[in-house]
Design a protein around this motif. Structure first.
Motif, PDB file in Angstrom:
ATOM      1  N   LEU A   9       0.865  -1.170   0.000  1.00  0.00           N
ATOM      2  CA  LEU A   9       0.000   0.000   0.000  1.00  0.00           C
ATOM      3  C   LEU A   9       0.904   1.223   0.000  1.00  0.00           C
ATOM      4  O   LEU A   9       1.572   1.511   0.994  1.00  0.00           O
ATOM      5  CB  LEU A   9      -0.912  -0.006   1.229  1.00  0.00           C
ATOM      6  N   ASP A  10       0.963   1.904  -1.132  1.00  0.00           N
ATOM      7  CA  ASP A  10       1.811   3.082  -1.289  1.00  0.00           C
ATOM      8  C   ASP A  10       1.023   4.297  -0.811  1.00  0.00           C
ATOM      9  O   ASP A  10       0.026   4.681  -1.413  1.00  0.00           O
ATOM     10  CB  ASP A  10       2.216   3.229  -2.752  1.00  0.00           C
ATOM     11  N   LEU A  11       1.485   4.892   0.289  1.00  0.00           N
ATOM     12  CA  LEU A  11       0.756   5.983   0.933  1.00  0.00           C
ATOM     13  C   LEU A  11       1.286   7.356   0.562  1.00  0.00           C
ATOM     14  O   LEU A  11       0.909   8.354   1.173  1.00  0.00           O
ATOM     15  CB  LEU A  11       0.817   5.798   2.456  1.00  0.00           C
ATOM     16  N   THR A  12       2.132   7.435  -0.455  1.00  0.00           N
ATOM     17  CA  THR A  12       2.758   8.696  -0.848  1.00  0.00           C
ATOM     18  C   THR A  12       1.761   9.838  -0.953  1.00  0.00           C
ATOM     19  O   THR A  12       2.005  10.931  -0.468  1.00  0.00           O
ATOM     20  CB  THR A  12       3.466   8.547  -2.217  1.00  0.00           C
ATOM     21  N   GLY A  13       0.636   9.604  -1.591  1.00  0.00           N
ATOM     22  CA  GLY A  13      -0.304  10.674  -1.892  1.00  0.00           C
ATOM     23  C   GLY A  13      -1.378  10.915  -0.861  1.00  0.00           C
ATOM     24  O   GLY A  13      -2.304  11.685  -1.118  1.00  0.00           O
ATOM     25  N   LEU A  14      -1.283  10.291   0.312  1.00  0.00           N
ATOM     26  CA  LEU A  14      -2.333  10.503   1.305  1.00  0.00           C
ATOM     27  C   LEU A  14      -2.185  11.860   1.978  1.00  0.00           C
ATOM     28  O   LEU A  14      -1.122  12.224   2.447  1.00  0.00           O
ATOM     29  CB  LEU A  14      -2.306   9.416   2.375  1.00  0.00           C
ATOM     30  N   GLY A  15      -3.288  12.566   2.054  1.00  0.00           N
ATOM     31  CA  GLY A  15      -3.304  13.847   2.741  1.00  0.00           C
ATOM     32  C   GLY A  15      -4.047  13.781   4.058  1.00  0.00           C
ATOM     33  O   GLY A  15      -3.853  14.604   4.941  1.00  0.00           O
ATOM     34  N   ARG A  16      -4.901  12.801   4.219  1.00  0.00           N
ATOM     35  CA  ARG A  16      -5.688  12.641   5.448  1.00  0.00           C
ATOM     36  C   ARG A  16      -5.781  11.156   5.761  1.00  0.00           C
ATOM     37  O   ARG A  16      -5.929  10.326   4.866  1.00  0.00           O
ATOM     38  CB  ARG A  16      -7.082  13.215   5.261  1.00  0.00           C
TER      39      ARG A  16
ATOM     40  N   GLY B 271      -1.813 -16.373   3.464  1.00  0.00           N
ATOM     41  CA  GLY B 271      -0.371 -16.615   3.527  1.00  0.00           C
ATOM     42  C   GLY B 271       0.470 -15.479   2.983  1.00  0.00           C
ATOM     43  O   GLY B 271       1.645 -15.664   2.682  1.00  0.00           O
ATOM     44  N   GLY B 272      -0.104 -14.296   2.862  1.00  0.00           N
ATOM     45  CA  GLY B 272       0.623 -13.160   2.304  1.00  0.00           C
ATOM     46  C   GLY B 272       0.998 -12.114   3.322  1.00  0.00           C
ATOM     47  O   GLY B 272       0.812 -12.285   4.524  1.00  0.00           O
ATOM     48  N   ILE B 273       1.527 -10.999   2.808  1.00  0.00           N
ATOM     49  CA  ILE B 273       2.001  -9.897   3.641  1.00  0.00           C
ATOM     50  C   ILE B 273       1.528  -8.577   3.054  1.00  0.00           C
ATOM     51  O   ILE B 273       1.595  -8.380   1.843  1.00  0.00           O
ATOM     52  CB  ILE B 273       3.546  -9.899   3.719  1.00  0.00           C
ATOM     53  N   VAL B 274       1.083  -7.672   3.925  1.00  0.00           N
ATOM     54  CA  VAL B 274       0.777  -6.297   3.549  1.00  0.00           C
ATOM     55  C   VAL B 274       1.933  -5.431   4.022  1.00  0.00           C
ATOM     56  O   VAL B 274       2.378  -5.564   5.151  1.00  0.00           O
ATOM     57  CB  VAL B 274      -0.530  -5.792   4.210  1.00  0.00           C
ATOM     58  N   ARG B 275       2.418  -4.569   3.116  1.00  0.00           N
ATOM     59  CA  ARG B 275       3.461  -3.610   3.510  1.00  0.00           C
ATOM     60  C   ARG B 275       2.991  -2.208   3.180  1.00  0.00           C
ATOM     61  O   ARG B 275       2.385  -1.991   2.135  1.00  0.00           O
ATOM     62  CB  ARG B 275       4.765  -3.877   2.766  1.00  0.00           C
ATOM     63  N   LEU B 276       3.277  -1.280   4.090  1.00  0.00           N
ATOM     64  CA  LEU B 276       3.030   0.128   3.826  1.00  0.00           C
ATOM     65  C   LEU B 276       4.327   0.724   3.311  1.00  0.00           C
ATOM     66  O   LEU B 276       5.385   0.502   3.896  1.00  0.00           O
ATOM     67  CB  LEU B 276       2.602   0.855   5.096  1.00  0.00           C
ATOM     68  N   VAL B 277       4.242   1.464   2.222  1.00  0.00           N
ATOM     69  CA  VAL B 277       5.446   2.080   1.660  1.00  0.00           C
ATOM     70  C   VAL B 277       5.215   3.571   1.453  1.00  0.00           C
ATOM     71  O   VAL B 277       4.080   4.018   1.268  1.00  0.00           O
ATOM     72  CB  VAL B 277       5.887   1.408   0.338  1.00  0.00           C
TER      73      VAL B 277
ATOM     74  N   VAL C 278       1.043  10.704   8.568  1.00  0.00           N
ATOM     75  CA  VAL C 278       0.473   9.359   8.654  1.00  0.00           C
ATOM     76  C   VAL C 278       1.348   8.494   9.548  1.00  0.00           C
ATOM     77  O   VAL C 278       0.853   7.723  10.379  1.00  0.00           O
ATOM     78  CB  VAL C 278       0.311   8.736   7.255  1.00  0.00           C
ATOM     79  N   ARG C 279       2.668   8.644   9.430  1.00  0.00           N
ATOM     80  CA  ARG C 279       3.610   7.896  10.271  1.00  0.00           C
ATOM     81  C   ARG C 279       3.339   8.171  11.751  1.00  0.00           C
ATOM     82  O   ARG C 279       3.321   7.258  12.574  1.00  0.00           O
ATOM     83  CB  ARG C 279       5.053   8.249   9.915  1.00  0.00           C
ATOM     84  N   ARG C 280       3.092   9.438  12.093  1.00  0.00           N
ATOM     85  CA  ARG C 280       2.804   9.789  13.489  1.00  0.00           C
ATOM     86  C   ARG C 280       1.532   9.097  13.969  1.00  0.00           C
ATOM     87  O   ARG C 280       1.470   8.582  15.084  1.00  0.00           O
ATOM     88  CB  ARG C 280       2.686  11.302  13.650  1.00  0.00           C
TER      89      ARG C 280
ATOM     90  N   GLY D 170      13.446  -2.559   8.178  1.00  0.00           N
ATOM     91  CA  GLY D 170      14.773  -2.098   7.820  1.00  0.00           C
ATOM     92  C   GLY D 170      14.794  -0.831   7.008  1.00  0.00           C
ATOM     93  O   GLY D 170      15.825  -0.197   6.865  1.00  0.00           O
ATOM     94  N   ASP D 171      13.665  -0.410   6.469  1.00  0.00           N
ATOM     95  CA  ASP D 171      13.573   0.809   5.682  1.00  0.00           C
ATOM     96  C   ASP D 171      12.595   1.726   6.386  1.00  0.00           C
ATOM     97  O   ASP D 171      11.461   1.350   6.627  1.00  0.00           O
ATOM     98  CB  ASP D 171      13.063   0.466   4.275  1.00  0.00           C
ATOM     99  N   SER D 172      13.014   2.938   6.708  1.00  0.00           N
ATOM    100  CA  SER D 172      12.167   3.833   7.483  1.00  0.00           C
ATOM    101  C   SER D 172      10.904   4.252   6.740  1.00  0.00           C
ATOM    102  O   SER D 172      10.019   4.844   7.321  1.00  0.00           O
ATOM    103  CB  SER D 172      12.948   5.076   7.902  1.00  0.00           C
ATOM    104  N   SER D 173      10.796   3.933   5.470  1.00  0.00           N
ATOM    105  CA  SER D 173       9.581   4.276   4.732  1.00  0.00           C
ATOM    106  C   SER D 173       8.635   3.088   4.585  1.00  0.00           C
ATOM    107  O   SER D 173       7.612   3.189   3.958  1.00  0.00           O
ATOM    108  CB  SER D 173       9.936   4.815   3.341  1.00  0.00           C
ATOM    109  N   THR D 174       8.975   1.959   5.174  1.00  0.00           N
ATOM    110  CA  THR D 174       8.173   0.754   4.998  1.00  0.00           C
ATOM    111  C   THR D 174       7.895   0.096   6.342  1.00  0.00           C
ATOM    112  O   THR D 174       8.758   0.009   7.181  1.00  0.00           O
ATOM    113  CB  THR D 174       8.912  -0.260   4.101  1.00  0.00           C
ATOM    114  N   VAL D 175       6.706  -0.398   6.520  1.00  0.00           N
ATOM    115  CA  VAL D 175       6.336  -1.120   7.736  1.00  0.00           C
ATOM    116  C   VAL D 175       5.378  -2.244   7.367  1.00  0.00           C
ATOM    117  O   VAL D 175       4.557  -2.098   6.475  1.00  0.00           O
ATOM    118  CB  VAL D 175       5.682  -0.170   8.781  1.00  0.00           C
ATOM    119  N   GLN D 176       5.505  -3.375   8.038  1.00  0.00           N
ATOM    120  CA  GLN D 176       4.534  -4.456   7.874  1.00  0.00           C
ATOM    121  C   GLN D 176       3.436  -4.223   8.885  1.00  0.00           C
ATOM    122  O   GLN D 176       3.710  -3.949  10.042  1.00  0.00           O
ATOM    123  CB  GLN D 176       5.209  -5.803   8.108  1.00  0.00           C
TER     124      GLN D 176
END
Length: 114
Positions: free
Chosen positions: A48-55, A75-81, A87-89, A102-108
């Motif tokens: 889920l690429d959240l680059t364009g989220l404003g709210r 059996g899969g994985i969701v990653r936020l990128v 949004v991070r806060r 391992g990447d500050s822009s990605t979280v499972q």
């Protein structure tokens, strides 16, 4: 409802790029898009690429957990990128930033305990 979802990818990975506002009125669209992506037997990873989220609100957080469960059951994985700082806060406050990969822009996204 101001949310745009663009789906891309092939093989086991699908990327959903979200742009706009992800709140209670649009959360179902994200969940439905994740379920549609899972309709392809080869898909195991959903980014889920959240680059364009404003709210982003509490309903969006619940939706991410529901998406995680839907993918995890298969059996899969969701990653936020590409998580925007605001949004991070919110994810940090909700306790969802505990499993950085391992990447500050990605979280499972972890499942909530039952």
């Amino acid at each position: 409802m101001d949310l745009t979802i663009i789906t891309s990818g092939e093989g086991p990975l699908v990327r959903l790029s979200l742009t706009g506002r992800l709140g209670a009125d649009a959360s179902g669209l994200v969940y439905d898009a994740v379920l549609a992506a899972l309709g392809v037997d080869t898909v195991r990873y959903v980014d889920l690429d959240l680059t364009g989220l404003g709210r982003f609100d509490a309903a969006a957080t619940s939706t991410l957990v529901a998406c995680h469960r839907a993918v995890h059951v298969r059996g899969g994985i969701v990653r936020l990128v590409n998580i925007p700082p605001a949004v991070r806060r919110q994810l940090f406050t909700a306790g969802l930033l505990g499993l950085l990969d391992g990447d500050s822009s990605t979280v499972q996204v972890p499942a909530r305990p039952a």
